[in-house]
Structure formats: structure tokens, C-alpha cells
Motif scaffolding. Structure first.
Motif, short mmCIF file in Angstrom:
data_model
loop_
_atom_site.label_atom_id
_atom_site.label_comp_id
_atom_site.label_asym_id
_atom_site.label_seq_id
_atom_site.Cartn_x
_atom_site.Cartn_y
_atom_site.Cartn_z
N ALA A 143 1.00 -1.27 0.27
CA ALA A 143 -0.24 -0.58 0.05
C ALA A 143 0.88 1.38 0.44
O ALA A 143 2.13 0.84 0.50
CB ALA A 143 -1.01 0.11 1.52
N HIS A 144 0.66 2.37 -0.42
CA HIS A 144 1.44 3.62 -0.67
C HIS A 144 1.77 3.88 0.40
O HIS A 144 1.39 4.12 1.64
CB HIS A 144 0.29 4.71 -1.35
CG HIS A 144 1.11 5.65 -2.30
ND1 HIS A 144 1.56 6.61 -1.20
CD2 HIS A 144 1.21 5.83 -3.57
CE1 HIS A 144 1.89 8.24 -2.54
NE2 HIS A 144 2.05 7.43 -3.65
N PRO A 162 2.67 -8.48 5.11
CA PRO A 162 3.39 -9.22 3.98
C PRO A 162 2.01 -9.77 2.82
O PRO A 162 1.25 -9.35 3.47
CB PRO A 162 4.13 -10.15 4.99
CG PRO A 162 2.88 -10.73 6.05
CD PRO A 162 2.80 -9.33 6.63
N ILE A 163 3.49 -10.00 1.73
CA ILE A 163 2.00 -10.11 0.81
C ILE A 163 2.65 -11.78 0.45
O ILE A 163 4.23 -12.64 0.58
CB ILE A 163 2.51 -8.95 -0.39
CG1 ILE A 163 3.38 -8.65 -1.20
CG2 ILE A 163 1.70 -7.49 0.46
CD1 ILE A 163 4.02 -8.61 -2.00
N ASP A 164 1.70 -12.23 0.28
CA ASP A 164 1.78 -13.08 -0.51
C ASP A 164 3.51 -12.82 -2.15
O ASP A 164 3.03 -11.86 -2.76
CB ASP A 164 0.87 -14.42 -1.93
CG ASP A 164 1.50 -15.46 -2.07
OD1 ASP A 164 1.59 -14.87 -3.27
OD2 ASP A 164 0.78 -16.26 -1.47
N PRO A 165 4.46 -13.66 -2.07
CA PRO A 165 4.99 -13.15 -2.97
C PRO A 165 4.61 -13.53 -4.71
O PRO A 165 5.10 -13.07 -5.31
CB PRO A 165 6.17 -14.40 -3.08
CG PRO A 165 6.10 -15.21 -1.75
CD PRO A 165 5.20 -14.92 -1.75
N VAL A 166 3.85 -14.35 -4.54
CA VAL A 166 3.05 -14.96 -5.89
C VAL A 166 2.31 -13.92 -6.49
O VAL A 166 2.20 -13.33 -7.47
CB VAL A 166 2.88 -16.34 -6.13
CG1 VAL A 166 2.40 -16.79 -7.56
CG2 VAL A 166 4.05 -16.98 -5.93
N THR A 167 1.00 -13.80 -5.97
CA THR A 167 0.07 -13.34 -5.75
C THR A 167 0.20 -11.46 -5.88
O THR A 167 -0.98 -10.77 -6.38
CB THR A 167 -1.06 -13.95 -5.45
OG1 THR A 167 -0.80 -13.14 -3.84
CG2 THR A 167 -1.47 -14.77 -5.28
N THR A 168 1.11 -11.45 -5.29
CA THR A 168 1.94 -9.87 -4.36
C THR A 168 0.61 -8.73 -3.64
O THR A 168 0.31 -8.18 -3.58
CB THR A 168 2.18 -8.42 -5.81
OG1 THR A 168 0.48 -8.54 -6.20
CG2 THR A 168 3.34 -9.19 -6.48
N ARG A 169 -0.82 -10.49 -3.62
CA ARG A 169 -1.90 -9.67 -2.90
C ARG A 169 -1.39 -9.38 -1.19
O ARG A 169 -0.53 -10.68 -0.75
CB ARG A 169 -3.02 -10.36 -3.24
CG ARG A 169 -4.09 -10.02 -4.32
CD ARG A 169 -4.88 -11.14 -5.00
NE ARG A 169 -5.77 -11.64 -4.43
CZ ARG A 169 -6.79 -11.39 -4.39
NH1 ARG A 169 -6.99 -10.40 -5.15
NH2 ARG A 169 -7.86 -12.14 -4.27
N VAL A 170 -2.13 -9.12 -0.54
CA VAL A 170 -2.01 -9.04 0.90
C VAL A 170 -2.16 -10.94 1.61
O VAL A 170 -3.08 -11.22 1.36
CB VAL A 170 -2.57 -7.97 1.85
CG1 VAL A 170 -4.10 -8.29 1.42
CG2 VAL A 170 -2.59 -7.87 3.37
N ASP A 171 -1.29 -11.52 2.47
CA ASP A 171 -2.03 -11.81 3.98
C ASP A 171 -2.89 -11.97 4.79
O ASP A 171 -2.45 -11.15 5.63
CB ASP A 171 0.07 -12.20 4.37
CG ASP A 171 -0.04 -13.37 4.81
OD1 ASP A 171 -1.50 -14.30 5.66
OD2 ASP A 171 0.73 -13.69 5.19
N LEU A 172 -3.76 -12.75 4.54
CA LEU A 172 -4.96 -12.12 5.08
C LEU A 172 -4.96 -12.71 6.48
O LEU A 172 -5.15 -12.06 7.06
CB LEU A 172 -6.65 -12.77 4.66
CG LEU A 172 -6.94 -12.48 3.88
CD1 LEU A 172 -7.46 -12.78 2.67
CD2 LEU A 172 -7.82 -10.83 3.54
N ASP A 173 -3.89 -13.89 6.26
CA ASP A 173 -3.80 -14.56 7.87
C ASP A 173 -3.63 -13.41 8.59
O ASP A 173 -3.41 -13.53 9.70
CB ASP A 173 -3.28 -16.20 7.72
CG ASP A 173 -4.05 -16.89 7.19
OD1 ASP A 173 -4.83 -17.32 7.50
OD2 ASP A 173 -3.84 -17.93 6.31
#
Length: 462
Positions: A143-144, A162-173
Motif C-alpha cells: 500500500a502507498h 506481508p504479501i504473498d510473493p506470487v499473487t502480490t496480494r496481502v496475507d489475510l491470515d
């Protein structure tokens, strides 16, 4: 970049002149500088920056701006037009983002301004509940940085997920595990600046509802193009007030809203959240003071130009431009995927980023820069991104991208054993995130402000 731009061509103003210079002379200097600087992005080889790139549109906005440029939007009794423009800008944005009954908003000075107002609103809205305890917000690392700035300025604890390195989306857990009773808001991006990917907004909304916290969706970059990508069938999932749990949204009119720089919107699902960030000073000797936003005086010209941009384009205009941009972005991404050495990060939208495990991807950037391209560098991992805007939709730009990229990959293979010339343009420093990196960036900023933005030495006396 020259340390003293234009110093060798135009007079350097070292002090307020005793007598003013002729207007025609000044306008000629401005015209020369503008024409030369526009010539670069007009090629379509510049990532982001110029979102519209249509000089006829800019001229139209300038005519709207000039009618109200001298007006102070703070003085609504003298310029009721500002109330009309701002109210209708907010209404059009709320309509686009499916704001329900009671949804409200503000026009701010840009994406950072919208994010600052949102974080301030969450802090103030929760103040009584927290009873003096320090609030926190949780943002994806992607995020910015304006969220980091807002938390720094307003004393809010920032927790970076952190983000998932594959999806680049946020780690919900990770987000779920780090919410506590002082968390006031979660953040999701639609889309993020680095990779052009959209966080799982629906899942973040469910989590926000379950835990009783707010959810701010940062659509500063994608807000005024993603809704039309959704309409066009590009797989954009709902990210706005249709999603249960979303309590605020930021979206920049000065990006894909095609307005002049200096305007954005921040929207709230209910008035209580917006009203929390008002500032009052009722016992001042100068009169009772209230500010709905952080800014005081503002030019009515920006409100007029933004309103004119939105009303003149309408949904059909925005949808037409979005169709062109998404189509070109897909073609440019396909060119990247055609090279086995390159990897597109995540599932991007109109903005995409790519890296390489075969060589340092900055070698690709080096070659492309020599061919006139200006991409944005990233780090962790090294990557470069392209934000596709209207200038890239000109005939031949996508084809030039494919051809130059092929040359860049061949160059990168050939130079894989050497150190590239370029790097993460927004601040990457060899060696990673260290104290030395912070010191380096401070030195860069000091150089920019104190030397490059300073004046050249005065000529020696004869």
C-alpha cells in the motif's frame, strides 16, 4: 538532470526584480520549456505521469480553470460555484463507487491528501473508544507510503502486513492475527502502485465486519478506471461500497479522472466518520473557525476544471478510454510473457510489473532507457513496472514496446554478469533496507532541495 535547469538559456532570478519583465517575454520562455518537456511523454514511452495526454482536453480544462483560478474556494459566500462544483464531484464519485444513503465525501489536493484525511478520520472517530490509547491501522506492505506518512504525522501505529510473493496480494491470515482492540482500520489497495494488483477486498471486508474495524480501500490510482474495466469484462472484482465492510475509499480525479493535478476524492460510507476529522476553533478572536479539511485556501479553478473533466467525458468517455488502455496493457503484458526469462508479478490490471530470475531485470531497464522509455524501478525483488495511460494507446507504441523489449532481453542476457546502471528509482539502494539506505535517501533529498533546486553560482565579477 541538470543541477540548474535552463540556467544557460534563460535568465536566473536571484532576487525580485526592481522592474517586471514583459509578459510576452515570460510567456515565450514558458512556452519553450513546456514544449520541450511535453515532447518526451508525447512519445508514449513514459510510464504513468501523464494520464490523459490530450492537449485538446488540457486546453478545455485550462479554459474552465481560468474562469475561477483567482477564486478562493474557502469563501463560499463569494463563490457559490465552488459549492456546486465540489458537491457534484463528490456526488459523481459516490455514484461511480456505489455509495449508499448517507455516504459523503471531500475533494482533497491529491492522493496523499485523501489518505491523510482518511487516517485522521479513523483516529478521531475512535478517540473516545480508545480513551487515550494509541490507535493502529494495518496496511499491506504494497500500500502507498502516504499511509506511512499519515501515521507518522498523526501518531498512529502502522502495522505492515506481508504479501504473498506470487499473487502480490496481502496475507489475510497475518492481518487477522494482528488486529487488536486498538485497531481502527484495515487498508486494501485497488490497485497498488507497485504491481497493479488488487487486494482481496471482499475478504478484507468480511474480516473488518467480524472484528468491528473500518476498511479503507485505496483507489487513488485505479479508482477512476477499474470500474470501467469491470464493465468491460476484464475480471475486476468489486472493490467499492458494494462490498460489505468497506467504510471509506480514496480515488484520484487527477489520475484516470483526467483532471489537472491537485485534486482527489475521499469518500466515507457515513457522515460520522467524515465529520470526525473536522477541525474547530470557536473561541478565536478572529471569529468562529471550522475547517472541513486540512487545507485552507484553495483555487476554485481546480474544482471547476475537475468538474468540467468529469461532466464532459461522462461514463461513455471514461469507458472508451478504459477500453483502449486495458487493451494496450494486455498487449504489452503479452509481450513480456513471450520471453521465458521475464515473469509478470501477480495478476495485474492496467499497470503491470515484471522481474527476472535469469538476470538482473535492471539490465532490461538500461536498454529500454536508451530507447527512450521511462519505466519505474522497484525492489524486493528487483522489478520494473509500466503504468499504461492514454499516451500508450497511440498507434505504434505497443508495437515499439514489443520490439524494444526483445532487444532489451537480448542485451540483458549478454550483460548478465555485470552491474546494471539503473535501479529502483523510488529509492532502492544496493544492500537492502538498512540504516545506510536511509542515510543515502536523505542525502539524495538534500541534494535535490539544496543544490538542484537552488541557484547556480553567480558569475564572477569582471
Amino acid at each position: 538532470m541538470s543541477d540548474y535547469p535552463y540556467a544557460g538559456r534563460f535568465p536566473v532570478q536571484r532576487r525580485l526584480p526592481d522592474q517586471g519583465r514583459p509578459r510576452e517575454e515570460l510567456l515565450a520562455e514558458l512556452a519553450a520549456m513546456a514544449a520541450e518537456e511535453d515532447a518526451f511523454w508525447e512519445t508514449g514511452k513514459c510510464s504513468g505521469t501523464m494520464y490523459c495526454g490530450d492537449h485538446d482536453h488540457y486546453a478545455f480544462l485550462a479554459r474552465a480553470f481560468e474562469r475561477f483560478a483567482h477564486v478562493n474556494a474557502l469563501q463560499r459566500d463569494l463563490c457559490p460555484s465552488a459549492t456546486k462544483f465540489e458537491g457534484e464531484i463528490v456526488a459523481m464519485a459516490l455514484d461511480l463507487f456505489h455509495g449508499g444513503p448517507g455516504a459523503v465525501g471531500l475533494v482533497t489536493t491529491g492522493g496523499t491528501g485523501s489518505i491523510l484525511h482518511a487516517v485522521l478520520a479513523y483516529r478521531e472517530h475512535a478517540a473516545d473508544r480508545l480513551g487515550g490509547r494509541r490507535p493502529n491501522v494495518i496496511k499491506p506492505e504494497t500500500a502507498h507510503p502516504a499511509f506511512d506518512k499519515a501515521c507518522h504525522l498523526f501518531g498512529v501505529e502502522l502495522r505492515r502486513a506481508p504479501i504473498d510473493p506470487v499473487t502480490t496480494r496481502v496475507d489475510l491470515d497475518w492481518v487477522a492475527d494482528h488486529i487488536d482492540d486498538a485497531t481502527v482500520a484495515l487498508i486494501g489497495s485497488a490497485c497498488n502502485y507497485g504491481y497493479g494488483t488488487v487486494d482481496p477486498i471482499a475478504e478484507l471486508g468480511s474480516l473488518a465486519l467480524e472484528r468491528g474495524v473500518g476498511l479503507h480501500v485505496d483507489g487513488c490510482l485505479g479508482g477512476f478506471i477499474l470500474p470501467f474495466g469491470e464493465e468491460l469484462g476484464y475480471g475486476v472484482a468489486p472493490f467499492d461500497f458494494r462490498v460489505p465492510g468497506v467504510t471509506s475509499i480514496s480515488a484520484d480525479t487527477h489520475k484516470y479522472g483526467y483532471a489537472f493535478k491537485g485534486t482527489s476524492t475521499v469518500l466515507f460510507a457515513d457522515k460520522a466518520l467524515r465529520d470526525a476529522q473536522y477541525f474547530f476553533l470557536t473561541d478565536w478572536s478572529g471569529g468562529k473557525y471550522c475547517s472541513p479539511g486540512m487545507e485552507g485556501s484553495r483555487s476554485g479553478g481546480l474544482l471547476a476544471a475537475t468538474w468540467a473533466s468529469m461532466v464532459s467525458l461522462g461514463r461513455a468517455g471514461y469507458r472508451r478510454y478504459a477500453a483502449e488502455i486495458f487493451s494496450v496493457a494486455a498487449a504489452m503484458q503479452d509481450a513480456v510473457r513471450s520471453h521465458e526469462e521475464l515473469r509478470v508479478l501477480g495478476d495485474p490490471t492496467f499497470l503491470f510489473s515484471f522481474t527476472s530470475e535469469a538476470f538482473d531485470v535492471y539490465h532490461v531497464n538500461d536498454f529500454l532507457r536508451d530507447r527512450g522509455w521511462r519505466l519505474n524501478g522497484q525492489q524486493y525483488p528487483n522489478a520494473v513496472h509500466m503504468a499504461v495511460t492514454r499516451p500508450q494507446t497511440q498507434p505504434g507504441v505497443a508495437e515499439a514496446w514489443a520490439a524494444d523489449l526483445a532487444g532489451a532481453v537480448a542485451y540483458a542476457r549478454e550483460h548478465a554478469g555485470s552491474t546494471p546502471k539503473s535501479g529502483a528509482i523510488y529509492g532502492g539502494v544496493a544492500g537492502g533496507m538498512t540504516d545506510e539506505a536511509d542515510a543515502f535517501i536523505k542525502a539524495v533529498m538534500a541534494d535535490l532541495l539544496d543544490r538542484q533546486s537552488g541557484l547556480p553560482p553567480e558569475p564572477a565579477a569582471p
